[in-house]
Write a protein that holds these residues in place. Sequence first.
Motif: not given
Length: 343
Positions: A61-85
């Motif tokens: 979540v911290l990596s996502q907050a600072f636009l850092q790669s944190a592994g493969d992009f998930p397939n589930q939409w509710y996990l994908q939402a974290f990458y934008f929120v």
Amino acid sequence: MSLWWREWRASWRDTLILLREFRLPLFISVIAFGGGGLLYFALAQEAHAPIESVPEAIYIVLSQAFLQSAGDFPNQWYLQAFYFVMPLIGIGTLARGLTDFGVMLFNRRARGKEWEMAVASTFSQHVVLIGLGHLGFRVAQHLHSMHQDVVAIEMNPSETLVAEVRALNIPVIHDDGLRETTLLAAGVRQARAIMLCTQQDSLNLQMAVKARSLNPTIQVVLRIFDDDFAESLHKQFGFKAFSATGMAAPAFAAAAAGVDITYPLTIEGQPLSLARFNLVAHSALVGCTIAEIEERDDVSIVLLRHQGVPDLHPAHDRRLSAGDVIAVLGSPSRLNQMVAKNQ
């Protein structure tokens, strides 16, 4: 206390003050990333995503907050939402707060008053000096020459005088000395003495009463322009009040240092004062003979009281002991140097 240790303590206290000022964005960030990590972990477990622990989820979540790669992009939409929120939350709370905090943390001098208050908080058994006019400035110099710790307060400071006082490692708080918060920031409760050098008798008296209410044991030395009023204050409240006719910066400073010193008399062009003080246990004067002190410091010891017995003409080979009381005749500057050796 050494200068570096005081600077370190002031820096630590100032950092705590900054953390308190930024507690809201820090609290929001902790809740957002901690709660976001827990939620991401729970959703990842539901979706059978390869997330093995809560700390790993928080890291993602911290990596996502600072636009850092944190592994493969998930397939589930509710996990994908974290990458934008999470980037919006990171920029809106933590990033902005940390930027402001960092600027203020590493540019303490630009914050002036807050830094001076942080430095003042490290003092104990010091002298609080209110009023940095010409008298206050000279008093500050004399106190510094006597190795006294000083915190100054001035409402309308002269930049030149303040710069010279700060060059003596004396913190100067730019505020109203009549305010309780200002007196507390200057450490009046831990101070040994307060000196009031403004040109208004009523203001000096108000600040003296307020300081005594905050610290009943504090020694009060104040400037009063009326002789009779000064004597009355001394009798009724125990304040050391110096009138305009009986005041000199060395005598004023010595009063805060616990030394009795007379107003200087000019004899053949040489100003001379008489000072009386007790020799403390670790005084540099202890163990010296009368002759050594008189020759080295260019003064005359006119009285020695040893174990309660006064000697108006002490022999030159008499050695001084801790607890002795001496009366010394000399120039104000020489007497200040002796007081410094006795501290």
